[in-house]
Design a protein around this motif. Structure first.
Motif, mmCIF file in Angstrom:
data_model
loop_
_atom_site.group_PDB
_atom_site.id
_atom_site.type_symbol
_atom_site.label_atom_id
_atom_site.label_comp_id
_atom_site.label_asym_id
_atom_site.label_seq_id
_atom_site.Cartn_x
_atom_site.Cartn_y
_atom_site.Cartn_z
ATOM 1 N N THR A 52 38.953 12.324 12.176
ATOM 2 C CA THR A 52 39.942 11.493 11.850
ATOM 3 C C THR A 52 39.480 10.008 12.062
ATOM 4 O O THR A 52 39.993 8.974 11.489
ATOM 5 C CB THR A 52 41.075 11.991 12.944
ATOM 6 O OG1 THR A 52 41.468 13.134 13.033
ATOM 7 C CG2 THR A 52 42.399 10.857 12.947
ATOM 8 N N TYR A 53 38.732 9.902 13.213
ATOM 9 C CA TYR A 53 38.306 8.600 13.345
ATOM 10 C C TYR A 53 37.375 7.869 12.062
ATOM 11 O O TYR A 53 37.762 6.681 11.693
ATOM 12 C CB TYR A 53 37.222 8.452 14.611
ATOM 13 C CG TYR A 53 37.965 8.833 15.847
ATOM 14 C CD1 TYR A 53 39.170 8.278 16.215
ATOM 15 C CD2 TYR A 53 37.425 9.490 16.817
ATOM 16 C CE1 TYR A 53 39.907 8.725 17.365
ATOM 17 C CE2 TYR A 53 38.017 9.838 18.044
ATOM 18 C CZ TYR A 53 39.318 9.421 18.353
ATOM 19 O OH TYR A 53 39.826 9.610 19.546
ATOM 20 N N CYS A 54 36.708 8.588 11.608
ATOM 21 C CA CYS A 54 35.909 8.083 10.505
ATOM 22 C C CYS A 54 36.853 7.986 9.171
ATOM 23 O O CYS A 54 36.556 7.023 8.547
ATOM 24 C CB CYS A 54 34.791 9.231 10.137
ATOM 25 S SG CYS A 54 33.229 9.335 11.373
ATOM 26 N N PHE A 57 38.433 4.827 9.706
ATOM 27 C CA PHE A 57 37.490 3.655 9.820
ATOM 28 C C PHE A 57 37.113 3.171 8.552
ATOM 29 O O PHE A 57 36.898 2.134 8.250
ATOM 30 C CB PHE A 57 36.029 4.053 10.431
ATOM 31 C CG PHE A 57 34.753 3.362 10.721
ATOM 32 C CD1 PHE A 57 35.023 2.194 11.295
ATOM 33 C CD2 PHE A 57 33.871 3.649 9.892
ATOM 34 C CE1 PHE A 57 33.938 1.074 11.208
ATOM 35 C CE2 PHE A 57 32.706 2.559 9.994
ATOM 36 C CZ PHE A 57 32.884 1.352 10.558
ATOM 37 N N LEU A 98 46.583 6.895 16.937
ATOM 38 C CA LEU A 98 45.652 7.841 17.643
ATOM 39 C C LEU A 98 46.615 8.641 18.180
ATOM 40 O O LEU A 98 46.498 10.008 18.318
ATOM 41 C CB LEU A 98 44.495 7.092 18.273
ATOM 42 C CG LEU A 98 43.489 6.566 17.590
ATOM 43 C CD1 LEU A 98 42.397 5.847 18.515
ATOM 44 C CD2 LEU A 98 42.813 7.620 16.570
ATOM 45 N N LEU A 223 36.788 0.838 15.953
ATOM 46 C CA LEU A 223 36.447 2.202 15.465
ATOM 47 C C LEU A 223 34.818 2.502 15.349
ATOM 48 O O LEU A 223 34.604 3.397 15.607
ATOM 49 C CB LEU A 223 37.185 2.594 14.025
ATOM 50 C CG LEU A 223 38.634 2.684 14.275
ATOM 51 C CD1 LEU A 223 39.339 2.658 12.882
ATOM 52 C CD2 LEU A 223 39.019 4.133 14.960
ATOM 53 N N THR A 226 33.808 3.739 18.595
ATOM 54 C CA THR A 226 34.392 4.855 19.095
ATOM 55 C C THR A 226 33.683 6.087 18.082
ATOM 56 O O THR A 226 33.365 6.944 18.711
ATOM 57 C CB THR A 226 35.958 5.045 18.354
ATOM 58 O OG1 THR A 226 36.668 3.885 19.075
ATOM 59 C CG2 THR A 226 36.537 6.417 18.835
ATOM 60 N N ILE A 227 33.095 5.720 16.861
ATOM 61 C CA ILE A 227 32.734 6.939 16.092
ATOM 62 C C ILE A 227 31.174 6.949 16.578
ATOM 63 O O ILE A 227 30.460 7.901 16.370
ATOM 64 C CB ILE A 227 32.935 6.737 14.733
ATOM 65 C CG1 ILE A 227 31.963 5.400 14.231
ATOM 66 C CG2 ILE A 227 34.096 6.661 14.016
ATOM 67 C CD1 ILE A 227 32.022 5.229 12.591
ATOM 68 N N THR A 230 31.586 8.882 20.443
ATOM 69 C CA THR A 230 31.985 10.193 20.207
ATOM 70 C C THR A 230 30.834 11.052 19.257
ATOM 71 O O THR A 230 31.066 12.316 19.540
ATOM 72 C CB THR A 230 33.379 10.216 19.630
ATOM 73 O OG1 THR A 230 33.251 9.589 18.011
ATOM 74 C CG2 THR A 230 34.454 9.657 20.231
ATOM 75 N N GLU A 232 30.997 11.220 15.967
ATOM 76 C CA GLU A 232 31.621 11.668 15.193
ATOM 77 C C GLU A 232 31.053 11.254 13.996
ATOM 78 O O GLU A 232 30.854 12.153 13.101
ATOM 79 C CB GLU A 232 33.052 11.265 15.184
ATOM 80 C CG GLU A 232 33.933 11.988 13.953
ATOM 81 C CD GLU A 232 35.426 11.555 14.103
ATOM 82 O OE1 GLU A 232 36.181 12.094 14.923
ATOM 83 O OE2 GLU A 232 35.848 10.936 13.142
#
Length: 328
Positions: A52-54, A57, A98, A223, A226-227, A230, A232
């Motif tokens: 989801t984050y990617c 992004f 989110l 983001l 974040t990625i 994490t 991800e």
């Protein structure tokens, strides 16, 4: 003066109609492709796309590039808006998205859609409290009627609970972690709308693509970390190597996202976040209503009542939708 005023109103109404259909069709196709990406089972192991984050992004990157190209073509001068508000606005925007996505891990999709249907209410409340907006009394009634109508239309009766069910039957038992996340998401939506109202002040109205660019570039910044943190991004890269055909779908999704955001930010800068939230909320209602009509599905009396409330609310909003005055 009256002719000039009528001409201006007609042009404004035409722009609003174009924005409505632009948002409607762009995000209708966007939803289909997004579901295609996330629900497809890939390979022999039937793997799913869960990044989801990617996904968000790369959509933000595409939106940033698109808006920057438009700004370069337009050669827009500095608009004088408060640039320091954009990082805060991007943070609340991402927080809302989110929290809403995470809520799906704890509640059903219809519950999430139903919860997000209330979005115009917090946008209006925070707009009044933070951005000092004022509206005609009929505007408040219109928003409440639209929201109530959509809730009545989309609500589905729950099955009767067995008498021997050990779970408590009081109202507070209906509020779980997923519902709390939806409340957080709605609060973030309200804050985002209020901050956008402050950015798009009456004296320094910003360019829609300036807002689109700065919102997305700050979202990219958040983001990115974040990625990385994490991990991800590394899992996403491996997934892309295994299933390179997903890239084409992601490109199509990004193109539709750019078109949809173009109309969304045009609506926000010209008509305000509240009008935009009403459009995005009623879009789901009209999609479902269209499906019901096309496939001749029967409608309950509650759905008919909800439909009538929505149309009356939209009629009131079109007549009394303009802001009265902004306090100093």
């Amino acid at each position: 003066m009256s002719k000039l005023s009528n001409t201006s109103d007609n042009q404004s109404n035409k722009k609003l109609i174009i924005c409505f259909f632009g948002i409607f069709f762009a995000y209708f196709l966007f939803g289909i492709i997004q579901e295609w990406i996330t629900r497809t089972e890939y390979g022999e192991l039937k793997e799913r796309f869960t990044f989801t984050y990617c996904l968000v992004f790369f959509q933000c990157i595409a939106n940033s590039i698109f808006s920057k190209l438009v700004l370069s073509y337009e050669k827009t001068k500095n608009d004088g808006s408060n640039k320091w508000l954009y990082p805060v606005c991007a943070l609340t925007y991402l927080g809302a998205m989110l929290a809403s996505n995470e809520a799906l891990q704890h509640v059903s999709y219809p519950t999430q859609v139903l919860g997000k249907s209330v979005k115009p209410v917090p946008v209006m409340i925070f707009g009044v409290l933070i951005a000092h907006k004022r509206y005609h009394k009929a505007k408040y009634l219109a928003v409440l009627m639209i929201v109530l109508g959509i809730v009545l239309f989309m609500y589905k009766d729950k099955k009767t609970k067995p008498l021997d069910d050990p779970l408590p039957n009081h109202p507070f038992a209906l509020i779980g972690f997923g519902e709390l996340l939806l409340i957080v998401s709605l609060a973030m939506d309200g804050l985002t709308g209020a901050i956008q109202d402050r950015i798009n002040g009456s004296h320094n109205r910003t360019n829609p693509h300036t807002m689109m660019y700065l919102m997305n570039i700050w979202s990219c910044f958040y983001l990115f970390f974040t990625i990385i943190l994490t991990g991800e991004i590394f899992e996403f890269a491996l997934f892309m190597q295994k299933f390179p055909n997903v890239v084409v779908k992601l490109i199509l999704l990004s193109i539709l996202g750019c078109i949809g955001q173009h109309f969304i930010f045009t609506t926000i800068t010209n008509f305000g976040p509240l009008k935009c939230s009403i459009i995005t909320t009623t879009r789901k209602f009209f999609t479902i209503l269209g499906s019901v009509i096309i496939f001749s599905n029967p409608m309950s009396s509650r759905q008919w009542l909800g439909s009538v409330l929505v149309f009356i609310g939209l009629a009131l909003d079109s007549k009394y939708g303009k802001e009265i005055k902004q306090k100093n």
